[in-house]
Design a protein around this motif. Structure first.
Motif, short mmCIF file in Angstrom:
data_model
loop_
_atom_site.label_atom_id
_atom_site.label_comp_id
_atom_site.label_asym_id
_atom_site.label_seq_id
_atom_site.Cartn_x
_atom_site.Cartn_y
_atom_site.Cartn_z
N ALA A 16 1.00 -1.34 0.06
CA ALA A 16 0.10 -0.05 -0.02
C ALA A 16 0.92 1.44 -0.09
O ALA A 16 0.13 2.50 0.28
N ARG A 17 2.07 1.17 0.06
CA ARG A 17 3.29 2.13 -0.19
C ARG A 17 3.27 3.01 1.08
O ARG A 17 3.59 4.10 0.92
N PHE A 18 2.89 2.45 2.32
CA PHE A 18 3.27 3.31 3.43
C PHE A 18 4.58 3.20 3.68
O PHE A 18 5.33 4.35 4.20
N PHE A 19 5.53 2.21 3.16
CA PHE A 19 6.94 2.33 3.42
C PHE A 19 7.52 1.81 2.16
O PHE A 19 6.86 1.21 1.32
N LYS A 20 8.82 2.55 1.90
CA LYS A 20 9.57 2.12 0.61
C LYS A 20 9.87 0.82 0.73
O LYS A 20 10.00 0.16 -0.61
N THR A 21 10.21 0.08 1.78
CA THR A 21 10.68 -1.52 1.80
C THR A 21 9.99 -2.09 2.61
O THR A 21 9.34 -1.59 3.59
N ARG A 22 9.89 -3.52 2.48
CA ARG A 22 9.18 -4.36 3.34
C ARG A 22 10.06 -4.53 4.68
O ARG A 22 9.50 -4.51 5.80
N GLY A 23 11.39 -4.38 4.48
CA GLY A 23 12.02 -4.47 5.93
C GLY A 23 11.86 -3.16 6.59
O GLY A 23 11.83 -3.40 8.10
N ALA A 24 11.44 -1.84 6.20
CA ALA A 24 11.21 -0.80 6.77
C ALA A 24 9.83 -1.03 7.44
O ALA A 24 9.51 -0.68 8.61
N ALA A 25 8.70 -1.72 6.79
CA ALA A 25 7.25 -1.98 7.24
C ALA A 25 7.73 -2.95 8.47
O ALA A 25 7.09 -2.69 9.42
N ALA A 49 -9.71 -7.34 4.60
CA ALA A 49 -10.58 -5.98 4.18
C ALA A 49 -11.49 -5.70 5.51
O ALA A 49 -12.22 -6.60 5.82
N GLY A 50 -11.69 -4.49 5.54
CA GLY A 50 -12.51 -4.04 6.72
C GLY A 50 -11.75 -3.69 7.89
O GLY A 50 -12.23 -3.30 9.01
N ASP A 51 -10.43 -4.03 8.12
CA ASP A 51 -9.54 -3.93 9.49
C ASP A 51 -9.15 -2.46 9.47
O ASP A 51 -9.19 -1.66 8.46
N THR A 52 -9.16 -1.88 10.57
CA THR A 52 -8.45 -0.63 10.91
C THR A 52 -7.23 -0.78 11.14
O THR A 52 -6.77 -1.43 12.22
N VAL A 64 -6.37 4.36 8.97
CA VAL A 64 -6.85 3.95 7.57
C VAL A 64 -7.68 2.75 7.80
O VAL A 64 -7.63 1.79 8.71
N ALA A 65 -8.81 2.46 6.94
CA ALA A 65 -9.70 1.22 6.63
C ALA A 65 -8.98 0.67 5.53
O ALA A 65 -8.96 0.99 4.42
N VAL A 66 -8.85 -0.97 5.76
CA VAL A 66 -8.40 -1.54 4.69
C VAL A 66 -9.61 -1.91 3.91
O VAL A 66 -10.67 -2.51 4.22
N VAL A 67 -9.24 -1.55 2.71
CA VAL A 67 -10.39 -1.61 1.43
C VAL A 67 -10.03 -3.12 0.94
O VAL A 67 -10.96 -3.59 0.67
N GLU A 68 -8.88 -3.30 0.60
CA GLU A 68 -8.58 -4.81 -0.22
C GLU A 68 -7.15 -4.81 0.17
O GLU A 68 -6.31 -4.04 0.65
N VAL A 69 -6.77 -6.17 0.07
CA VAL A 69 -5.53 -6.73 0.25
C VAL A 69 -4.86 -7.25 -0.84
O VAL A 69 -5.40 -7.77 -1.71
N ALA A 70 -3.37 -6.95 -0.85
CA ALA A 70 -2.60 -7.58 -2.14
C ALA A 70 -0.99 -7.96 -1.37
O ALA A 70 -0.63 -7.26 -0.56
N GLU A 71 -0.69 -8.96 -1.92
CA GLU A 71 0.64 -9.51 -1.66
C GLU A 71 1.79 -8.69 -2.29
O GLU A 71 2.86 -8.55 -1.67
N ALA A 80 -3.26 3.28 -3.87
CA ALA A 80 -4.10 4.36 -3.02
C ALA A 80 -5.59 3.87 -3.06
O ALA A 80 -6.11 4.32 -2.20
N THR A 81 -5.90 2.73 -3.81
CA THR A 81 -7.21 2.10 -3.66
C THR A 81 -7.35 1.31 -2.64
O THR A 81 -8.33 0.57 -2.34
N MET A 82 -6.17 0.53 -2.03
CA MET A 82 -6.28 -0.18 -1.06
C MET A 82 -6.56 0.21 0.36
O MET A 82 -6.89 -0.76 1.03
N PHE A 83 -6.73 1.22 0.50
CA PHE A 83 -7.10 1.88 1.79
C PHE A 83 -7.94 3.18 1.72
O PHE A 83 -7.94 3.76 0.65
N ALA A 84 -8.74 3.41 2.74
CA ALA A 84 -9.48 4.78 2.83
C ALA A 84 -9.25 5.49 4.12
O ALA A 84 -9.35 4.81 5.12
#
Length: 133
Positions: A16-25, A49-52, A64-71, A80-84
């Motif tokens: 969802a691009r909150f972090f540049k790398t998976r390690g940082a996440a 989907a639906g988690d906060t 944010v509310a999780v709208v959809e999940v992707a690996e 940007a469409t993965m969360f609200a």
């Protein structure tokens, strides 16, 4: 981008691009800066989907509310469409940004050293002011 029912929180934050790398996440989750449904979690926590999700990055906190999940990480337009973001979170983030802008010391936005041309203009202005006195 492959859509699935559930995915690890560190992978979702990266996709969802909150972090540049998976390690940082992963580090953010381990550091306690990520909460899912109000609880501190481990990087292996599965989100649906639906988690906060509450993410603290620097001094900014986003809810944010999780709208959809992707690996997999895809384009920013898809991410940007993965969360609200909640309206309260958006308002608080904008207020925080305004407070940071207003809290800067005077002269902080003036930039670096003036160029040669700018120095000559300043000198000419000062000479003109001295003559007027």
């Amino acid at each position: 981008m492959a859509l699935v029912n559930q995915v690890r929180i560190d992978r979702w934050l990266w996709a969802a691009r909150f972090f540049k790398t998976r390690g940082a996440a992963t580090e953010a989750v381990l550091g306690g800066r990520v909460h899912v449904n109000g609880e501190r979690v481990k990087p292996s926590k599965l989100v649906h989907a639906g988690d906060t999700v509450e993410v603290t990055s620097g001094t900014a906190r986003r809810t944010v509310a999780v709208v959809e999940v992707a690996e997999r990480r895809g384009p920013a337009s898809v991410a940007a469409t993965m969360f609200a973001e909640t309206p309260e979170s958006r308002a608080a983030r904008e207020q925080h940004a305004l407070e940071r802008r207003l809290a800067r010391p005077l002269g902080a936005g003036l930039g670096g050293r003036p160029t040669k041309q700018a120095r000559r203009r300043l000198d000419a202005l000062r000479r003109a002011q001295r003559r007027e006195r």
